[in-house]
Design a protein around this motif. Structure first.
Motif, PDB file in Angstrom:
ATOM      1  N   ALA A 293       0.832  -1.210   0.000  1.00  0.00           N
ATOM      2  CA  ALA A 293       0.000   0.000   0.000  1.00  0.00           C
ATOM      3  C   ALA A 293       0.863   1.255   0.000  1.00  0.00           C
ATOM      4  CB  ALA A 293      -0.932  -0.015   1.214  1.00  0.00           C
ATOM      5  N   ALA A 294       1.957   1.232   0.765  1.00  0.00           N
ATOM      6  CA  ALA A 294       2.867   2.388   0.817  1.00  0.00           C
ATOM      7  C   ALA A 294       3.478   2.671  -0.547  1.00  0.00           C
ATOM      8  CB  ALA A 294       3.967   2.143   1.851  1.00  0.00           C
ATOM      9  N   LEU A 295       3.935   1.622  -1.213  1.00  0.00           N
ATOM     10  CA  LEU A 295       4.582   1.800  -2.523  1.00  0.00           C
ATOM     11  C   LEU A 295       3.607   2.334  -3.571  1.00  0.00           C
ATOM     12  CD1 LEU A 295       6.777  -1.443  -2.674  1.00  0.00           C
ATOM     13  CD2 LEU A 295       7.553   0.903  -2.280  1.00  0.00           C
ATOM     14  N   LEU A 296       2.337   1.943  -3.476  1.00  0.00           N
ATOM     15  CA  LEU A 296       1.361   2.348  -4.483  1.00  0.00           C
ATOM     16  C   LEU A 296       0.851   3.767  -4.286  1.00  0.00           C
ATOM     17  CD1 LEU A 296      -0.411  -1.040  -4.930  1.00  0.00           C
ATOM     18  CD2 LEU A 296       0.406   0.374  -6.809  1.00  0.00           C
ATOM     19  N   PHE A 297       1.101   4.364  -3.119  1.00  0.00           N
ATOM     20  CA  PHE A 297       0.753   5.774  -2.946  1.00  0.00           C
ATOM     21  C   PHE A 297       1.624   6.673  -3.818  1.00  0.00           C
ATOM     22  CE2 PHE A 297      -1.334   4.951   1.260  1.00  0.00           C
ATOM     23  CZ  PHE A 297      -2.529   5.582   0.954  1.00  0.00           C
ATOM     24  N   TRP A 307      -7.047   7.371 -15.976  1.00  0.00           N
ATOM     25  CA  TRP A 307      -6.976   5.912 -16.066  1.00  0.00           C
ATOM     26  C   TRP A 307      -5.823   5.367 -15.220  1.00  0.00           C
ATOM     27  CZ3 TRP A 307     -10.549   2.678 -17.372  1.00  0.00           C
ATOM     28  CH2 TRP A 307     -11.542   3.057 -18.266  1.00  0.00           C
ATOM     29  N   GLN A 308      -4.694   6.061 -15.236  1.00  0.00           N
ATOM     30  CA  GLN A 308      -3.568   5.639 -14.395  1.00  0.00           C
ATOM     31  C   GLN A 308      -3.937   5.695 -12.919  1.00  0.00           C
ATOM     32  OE1 GLN A 308      -0.132   8.015 -15.349  1.00  0.00           O
ATOM     33  NE2 GLN A 308      -0.015   7.293 -17.470  1.00  0.00           N
ATOM     34  N   LEU A 309      -4.564   6.797 -12.533  1.00  0.00           N
ATOM     35  CA  LEU A 309      -4.969   6.953 -11.135  1.00  0.00           C
ATOM     36  C   LEU A 309      -5.965   5.870 -10.736  1.00  0.00           C
ATOM     37  CD1 LEU A 309      -4.842   8.705  -8.558  1.00  0.00           C
ATOM     38  CD2 LEU A 309      -6.741  10.043  -9.502  1.00  0.00           C
ATOM     39  N   LEU A 310      -6.914   5.591 -11.616  1.00  0.00           N
ATOM     40  CA  LEU A 310      -7.933   4.572 -11.351  1.00  0.00           C
ATOM     41  C   LEU A 310      -7.292   3.198 -11.163  1.00  0.00           C
ATOM     42  CD1 LEU A 310     -11.004   3.872 -11.273  1.00  0.00           C
ATOM     43  CD2 LEU A 310     -10.853   3.500 -13.746  1.00  0.00           C
ATOM     44  N   ALA A 311      -6.363   2.841 -12.045  1.00  0.00           N
ATOM     45  CA  ALA A 311      -5.698   1.532 -11.957  1.00  0.00           C
ATOM     46  C   ALA A 311      -4.876   1.422 -10.673  1.00  0.00           C
ATOM     47  CB  ALA A 311      -4.805   1.326 -13.183  1.00  0.00           C
ATOM     48  N   GLU A 372      -0.908  16.322  -4.561  1.00  0.00           N
ATOM     49  CA  GLU A 372       0.062  15.228  -4.706  1.00  0.00           C
ATOM     50  C   GLU A 372       0.761  14.920  -3.384  1.00  0.00           C
ATOM     51  OE1 GLU A 372      -0.501  17.273  -8.630  1.00  0.00           O
ATOM     52  OE2 GLU A 372      -0.108  17.893  -6.558  1.00  0.00           O
ATOM     53  N   GLY A 373       0.955  15.958  -2.570  1.00  0.00           N
ATOM     54  CA  GLY A 373       1.629  15.780  -1.289  1.00  0.00           C
ATOM     55  C   GLY A 373       0.872  14.873  -0.336  1.00  0.00           C
ATOM     56  N   VAL A 374      -0.467  14.826  -0.472  1.00  0.00           N
ATOM     57  CA  VAL A 374      -1.265  13.951   0.392  1.00  0.00           C
ATOM     58  C   VAL A 374      -0.865  12.495   0.185  1.00  0.00           C
ATOM     59  CG1 VAL A 374      -3.612  13.192   0.965  1.00  0.00           C
ATOM     60  CG2 VAL A 374      -3.192  15.579   0.349  1.00  0.00           C
ATOM     61  N   PHE A 375      -0.647  12.111  -1.072  1.00  0.00           N
ATOM     62  CA  PHE A 375      -0.250  10.738  -1.366  1.00  0.00           C
ATOM     63  C   PHE A 375       1.149  10.435  -0.840  1.00  0.00           C
ATOM     64  CE2 PHE A 375      -3.256  11.821  -4.862  1.00  0.00           C
ATOM     65  CZ  PHE A 375      -4.243  10.915  -4.544  1.00  0.00           C
ATOM     66  N   ILE A 376       2.068  11.394  -0.981  1.00  0.00           N
ATOM     67  CA  ILE A 376       3.440  11.185  -0.512  1.00  0.00           C
ATOM     68  C   ILE A 376       3.480  11.042   1.001  1.00  0.00           C
ATOM     69  CG2 ILE A 376       5.757  12.166  -0.394  1.00  0.00           C
ATOM     70  CD1 ILE A 376       4.934  11.216  -3.183  1.00  0.00           C
ATOM     71  N   VAL A 377       2.767  11.908   1.703  1.00  0.00           N
ATOM     72  CA  VAL A 377       2.720  11.824   3.170  1.00  0.00           C
ATOM     73  C   VAL A 377       2.125  10.494   3.612  1.00  0.00           C
ATOM     74  CG1 VAL A 377       1.647  12.805   5.244  1.00  0.00           C
ATOM     75  CG2 VAL A 377       2.670  14.322   3.548  1.00  0.00           C
ATOM     76  N   SER A 378       1.067  10.062   2.950  1.00  0.00           N
ATOM     77  CA  SER A 378       0.449   8.772   3.288  1.00  0.00           C
ATOM     78  C   SER A 378       1.434   7.624   3.064  1.00  0.00           C
ATOM     79  CB  SER A 378      -0.807   8.550   2.445  1.00  0.00           C
ATOM     80  OG  SER A 378      -1.800   9.508   2.748  1.00  0.00           O
ATOM     81  N   ALA A 379       2.211   7.697   1.985  1.00  0.00           N
ATOM     82  CA  ALA A 379       3.204   6.659   1.704  1.00  0.00           C
ATOM     83  C   ALA A 379       4.243   6.591   2.820  1.00  0.00           C
ATOM     84  CB  ALA A 379       3.889   6.930   0.360  1.00  0.00           C
TER      85      ALA A 379
END
Length: 404
Positions: A293-297, A307-311, A372-379
């Protein structure tokens, strides 16, 4: 059918209806405030909608530990029925609200008396054979996820078909029927005399005792982060989809699809990964799921098309599907005997805390370093938690006082 399977089937239905009931107001809450409760200003309506939706989770966070204590003392089925019938009544009363304060108060009462989900988890954990625990937890989790995903969809359809107020009456009736089904079909073996003979530990004392078990502290953190990761980006998803897609048509459709992709794959993967954890161990599935899950953030922050985001969101949901079933099975494993319901209730409180803090934190982070930072922080948070899980669970397996 074996009794544990009957319990699981009935409580799956209950989990679905409870979570659907909590989320089905999302599509029409603002419209209900305007058309039936007299609000006219758009900003005022949006503010009330946010407060009313959050009210349920605030009181749920505060009161879950109390119900967990009472569940360990008087039985899980009693708490299950108390919550189910109570929420059925409150849900019907929401249909009679005359102003926003009525609706807010009822949502807070609903959170106060809630506890169906942790009671279900605790009851299933107590009645399921040890070798089937992961499968049972995964299946139960899929019911809650299905309700969370389909709730807004069902609410939107019903709003168009029968209007706003009748939705609350129908939902209350379904919760009542699910509770009746649980009352007659679900069975547990609970010795009240033995439970009453144990020391009556206060809520705070129980919290401190459980908090000193590093394995449980780590598992509670996992639950919080799951909700942070799933709920935090949700309010920002339409903006991010708009950023990727521009002003193209069907923006709302794509936002909803991206937002639900994680939940859909989570729902499918939970029972499968739960069954796998029965074979290879919950700790291993939990560790791999956290890392995945961390890597996919990270690539979500750099997606160039919807489409990339959805996948990426869909694949990530498969890893997230291995978390809650593993967490619940491990909570049962590492909890001292007689405190199981308290542990599950505390875990439910951290889930509610994630529901409250996730959207707020996501908005603040987005304003600071962009969506975009939300995803990085979550990762980063998931990676740190994966390291903590490795230290507190995998390296220290067998050291818990509850029989771990």
């Amino acid at each position: 059918m074996e009794q544990w399977k009957k319990n699981l089937a009935v409580l799956w239905v209950g989990q679905f209806l409870v979570m659907a009931g909590m989320t089905m107001i999302i599509p029409f809450l603002s419209l209900y405030l305007q058309s039936d409760l007299g609000l006219t200003d758009a900003h005022e309506t949006a503010t009330w909608a946010g407060i009313i939706f959050a009210g349920n989770f605030v009181t749920s966070f505060l009161f879950q530990p109390l119900w967990g204590k009472l569940s360990d003392r008087y039985g899980r089925k009693m708490m299950l029925l108390r919550s189910g019938f109570g929420m059925a009544i409150v849900m019907v009363l929401m249909g009679f609200a005359q102003n926003p304060w009525h609706l807010l108060l009822l949502r807070m009462v609903n959170g106060t008396i809630s506890g169906f989900n942790p009671a279900s988890v605790s009851l299933v954990s107590a009645t399921t054979p040890k070798e089937k625990m992961g499968f049972a937890m995964g299946t139960l989790q899929s019911g809650g996820i299905a309700g969370t995903i389909l709730g807004p969809f069902i609410g939107g359809l019903m709003a168009d078909a029968i209007g706003f107020r009748p939705i609350f009456y129908v939902t209350g009736l379904l919760l009542f029927l699910a509770s009746m089904l649980a009352m007659f079909v679900v069975k547990e073996s609970f010795d009240r005399t033995k439970a009453a003979a144990k020391p009556n530990i206060s809520v705070m004392a129980g919290f401190r005792k459980l908090g000193r078990i590093p394995q449980l502290a780590s598992l509670f953190a996992v639950t919080f982060l799951i909700q942070f990761a799933m709920i935090g980006p949700m309010p920002l998803m339409p903006l991010y989809v708009q950023e990727l897609q521009g002003t193209a048509v069907n923006l709302a459709f794509w936002s909803g699809l991206v937002g639900s992709a994680t939940g859909l794959s989570n729902m499918v993967a939970s029972p499968l990964l739960g069954r796998l954890s029965d074979r290879i161990g919950q700790e291993r599935v939990l560790g791999v799921s956290l890392v995945g899950a961390a890597l996919l953030f990270v690539p979500q922050a750099f997606a160039s098309t919807v489409w990339q985001l959805l996948a990426l969101r869909f694949v990530q949901g498969m890893f997230l599907g291995g978390l809650i079933p593993s967490v619940n099975a491990l909570i049962r494993k590492h909890t001292p005997d007689g405190m199981e319901s308290r542990s599950f209730s505390l875990n439910s409180s951290t889930l509610s805390l994630g529901n409250m803090i996730g959207p707020v934190a996501g908005g603040l982070i987005s304003g600071w370093i962009g969506i975009e930072g939300v995803f990085i922080v979550s990762a980063v948070l998931f990676a740190v938690n994966a390291a903590w899980v490795r230290w507190s669970l995998i390296r220290r397996t067998g050291s818990a006082p509850g029989g771990g």
